[in-house]
Design an enzyme around this catalytic site. Sequence first.
Site, mmCIF file in Angstrom:
data_model
loop_
_atom_site.group_PDB
_atom_site.id
_atom_site.type_symbol
_atom_site.label_atom_id
_atom_site.label_comp_id
_atom_site.label_asym_id
_atom_site.label_seq_id
_atom_site.Cartn_x
_atom_site.Cartn_y
_atom_site.Cartn_z
ATOM 1 N N THR A 11 -9.518 -11.230 8.369
ATOM 2 C CA THR A 11 -8.570 -10.194 8.753
ATOM 3 C C THR A 11 -7.276 -10.432 7.972
ATOM 4 O O THR A 11 -7.009 -11.557 7.557
ATOM 5 C CB THR A 11 -8.384 -10.211 10.285
ATOM 6 O OG1 THR A 11 -7.682 -9.041 10.670
ATOM 7 C CG2 THR A 11 -7.652 -11.426 10.776
ATOM 8 N N GLU A 12 -6.542 -9.359 7.701
ATOM 9 C CA GLU A 12 -5.294 -9.455 6.923
ATOM 10 C C GLU A 12 -5.546 -9.993 5.514
ATOM 11 O O GLU A 12 -4.782 -10.807 4.996
ATOM 12 C CB GLU A 12 -4.265 -10.356 7.648
ATOM 13 C CG GLU A 12 -3.604 -9.694 8.847
ATOM 14 C CD GLU A 12 -2.629 -8.580 8.462
ATOM 15 O OE1 GLU A 12 -1.718 -8.831 7.674
ATOM 16 O OE2 GLU A 12 -2.835 -7.448 8.927
ATOM 17 N N LYS A 15 -8.230 -5.556 3.037
ATOM 18 C CA LYS A 15 -9.277 -4.530 3.112
ATOM 19 C C LYS A 15 -8.695 -3.116 3.084
ATOM 20 O O LYS A 15 -9.195 -2.247 2.369
ATOM 21 C CB LYS A 15 -10.106 -4.659 4.404
ATOM 22 C CG LYS A 15 -10.964 -5.875 4.520
ATOM 23 C CD LYS A 15 -11.791 -5.844 5.807
ATOM 24 C CE LYS A 15 -10.960 -5.719 7.068
ATOM 25 N NZ LYS A 15 -10.123 -6.890 7.363
ATOM 26 N N THR A 16 -7.660 -2.895 3.894
ATOM 27 C CA THR A 16 -7.112 -1.540 3.971
ATOM 28 C C THR A 16 -6.510 -1.133 2.631
ATOM 29 O O THR A 16 -6.710 0.002 2.169
ATOM 30 C CB THR A 16 -6.034 -1.456 5.072
ATOM 31 O OG1 THR A 16 -6.582 -1.947 6.288
ATOM 32 C CG2 THR A 16 -5.579 -0.017 5.279
ATOM 33 N N LYS A 37 -13.267 4.207 9.601
ATOM 34 C CA LYS A 37 -13.001 2.837 10.067
ATOM 35 C C LYS A 37 -13.597 2.762 11.461
ATOM 36 O O LYS A 37 -13.136 3.470 12.363
ATOM 37 C CB LYS A 37 -11.481 2.619 10.072
ATOM 38 C CG LYS A 37 -10.990 1.418 10.831
ATOM 39 C CD LYS A 37 -10.466 0.332 9.936
ATOM 40 C CE LYS A 37 -10.283 -0.945 10.750
ATOM 41 N NZ LYS A 37 -9.964 -2.113 9.947
ATOM 42 N N SER A 41 -8.080 -2.143 15.883
ATOM 43 C CA SER A 41 -7.422 -2.806 17.012
ATOM 44 C C SER A 41 -6.052 -3.290 16.559
ATOM 45 O O SER A 41 -5.708 -3.229 15.379
ATOM 46 C CB SER A 41 -8.291 -3.930 17.587
ATOM 47 O OG SER A 41 -8.860 -4.707 16.565
ATOM 48 N N ASP A 54 8.077 5.433 9.411
ATOM 49 C CA ASP A 54 8.847 5.979 8.293
ATOM 50 C C ASP A 54 8.474 5.317 6.973
ATOM 51 O O ASP A 54 8.998 5.619 5.938
ATOM 52 C CB ASP A 54 10.357 5.832 8.542
ATOM 53 C CG ASP A 54 10.746 4.390 8.809
ATOM 54 O OD1 ASP A 54 9.840 3.531 8.831
ATOM 55 O OD2 ASP A 54 11.938 4.128 8.994
ATOM 56 N N GLU A 122 -13.783 1.333 5.738
ATOM 57 C CA GLU A 122 -13.241 -0.028 5.857
ATOM 58 C C GLU A 122 -13.840 -0.669 7.088
ATOM 59 O O GLU A 122 -13.803 -0.104 8.176
ATOM 60 C CB GLU A 122 -11.707 0.012 6.004
ATOM 61 C CG GLU A 122 -11.129 -1.399 6.164
ATOM 62 C CD GLU A 122 -9.680 -1.458 6.675
ATOM 63 O OE1 GLU A 122 -9.007 -0.421 6.713
ATOM 64 O OE2 GLU A 122 -9.262 -2.567 7.036
ATOM 65 N N GLY A 125 -12.120 -6.678 10.478
ATOM 66 C CA GLY A 125 -12.226 -8.132 10.306
ATOM 67 C C GLY A 125 -13.147 -8.461 9.134
ATOM 68 O O GLY A 125 -13.193 -7.717 8.157
HETATM 69 N N1 LIG Z 1 -2.110 -5.162 -3.551
HETATM 70 C C1 LIG Z 1 -1.275 -5.216 -2.492
HETATM 71 N N2 LIG Z 1 -0.052 -4.647 -2.554
HETATM 72 C C2 LIG Z 1 0.794 -4.689 -1.500
HETATM 73 N N3 LIG Z 1 0.510 -5.279 -0.325
HETATM 74 C C3 LIG Z 1 -0.694 -5.870 -0.203
HETATM 75 C C4 LIG Z 1 -1.649 -5.863 -1.275
HETATM 76 N N4 LIG Z 1 -2.766 -6.494 -0.864
HETATM 77 C C5 LIG Z 1 -2.516 -6.890 0.404
HETATM 78 N N5 LIG Z 1 -1.272 -6.526 0.808
HETATM 79 C C6 LIG Z 1 -0.623 -6.782 2.115
HETATM 80 O O1 LIG Z 1 -1.337 -7.804 2.792
HETATM 81 C C7 LIG Z 1 -1.419 -7.514 4.180
HETATM 82 C C8 LIG Z 1 -2.877 -7.423 4.606
HETATM 83 O O2 LIG Z 1 -3.478 -6.315 3.953
HETATM 84 P P1 LIG Z 1 -4.448 -5.307 4.723
HETATM 85 O O3 LIG Z 1 -5.005 -4.400 3.687
HETATM 86 O O4 LIG Z 1 -3.737 -4.675 5.870
HETATM 87 O O5 LIG Z 1 -5.541 -6.344 5.262
HETATM 88 P P2 LIG Z 1 -6.798 -6.092 6.219
HETATM 89 O O6 LIG Z 1 -7.126 -4.638 6.171
HETATM 90 O O7 LIG Z 1 -7.878 -6.957 5.643
HETATM 91 O O8 LIG Z 1 -6.386 -6.561 7.572
HETATM 92 C C9 LIG Z 1 -0.674 -6.215 4.411
HETATM 93 O O9 LIG Z 1 0.645 -6.489 4.810
HETATM 94 C C10 LIG Z 1 -0.701 -5.566 3.032
HETATM 95 O O10 LIG Z 1 0.347 -4.686 2.893
HETATM 96 MG MG LIG Z 2 -7.257 -3.253 7.680
#
Ligand SMILES: Nc1ncnc2c1ncn2[C@@H]1O[C@H](COP(=O)(O)OP(=O)(O)O)[C@@H](O)[C@H]1O
Ligand SMILES: [Mg+2]
Length: 240
Positions: A11-12, A15-16, A37, A41, A54, A122, A125
């Site tokens: 997680t984190e 992926k997103t 998705k 959560s 914002d 997506e 986790g």
């Molecule tokens: N290429 C990127 N540019 C900017 N922020 C990123 C990048 N890759 C990851 N992050 C940051 O890392 C954190 C986790 O990314 P996220 O995509 O939300 O993870 P997941 O979906 O796996 O939980 C977020 O705060 C996201 O903005």
């Molecule tokens: Mg995510």
Amino acid sequence: MRGAFVTGTGTEVGKTVVAAAIARTARAAGDRVAVFKPAVSGLDDYPLRPEVWDHAAELPDHALLRLAAGSRQGDDQIAPYRYGPPVSPHLAAELAGEMIDPDRLRGAALAATESAQLLVCEGAGGFLVPLTPDYLVRDLAEDLALPVVIAAPAGLGTINHTLLTIGAVREAGLEPASVVLTPWPRDPSPMERSNRETIERLGSLPVETLPPLDLSDPGSWPAIHVPFGSPKAASMLRAA
Ligand SMILES: Nc1ncnc2c1ncn2[C@@H]1O[C@H](COP(=O)(O)OP(=O)(O)O)[C@@H](O)[C@H]1O
Ligand SMILES: [Mg+2]
């Protein structure tokens, strides 16, 4: 169904961001893109009212995916199950007094594709995270049969987590299309470069990178290309 299923080493891990960049690339190339998705959560961590969001960096997953894809899907169409606590979907559902229904997920994913050419999904986790006590993200990936893309961080610890995830995807009978290391620094260290080469060599698959993005401006993101075909068809072709 054409598209991509984005999982990650946990997680984190990006992926997103990776799913959003894939959706944005396809959209910019003229495809109609739907996003999906199975469960979101951790909504408790976001401001209560969407009007106060914002900055795209503060958008919950389904909203950032929608923005990137230029999609008009409603929240329920993108993420049929949404929960406040930042816990695994199976537990979040239990805490809400319900159970995630795999049939509803499959139906919603299929419905999402009706007015789109591509589906970017997506996971939640990592690959083995439960959506119900016995239906994992892996099982949804199998049911959707989309090429699997693995998001992973670039730094220390990523070789092991990424290779374990590649192994789990292959064990499920799916062929991972690529790994995307994110965010990939403008000036990568020798370790980060080595991580990329090592995963490519030991994982026998392409490793792409995604630079730090301004999440509020999808128009500024670089293109990222992944194959959108069926992974099962691809492995059958190789076997033939
Ligand atoms: N290429 C990127 N540019 C900017 N922020 C990123 C990048 N890759 C990851 N992050 C940051 O890392 C954190 C986790 O990314 P996220 O995509 O939300 O993870 P997941 O979906 O796996 O939980 C977020 O705060 C996201 O903005
Ligand atoms: Mg995510």
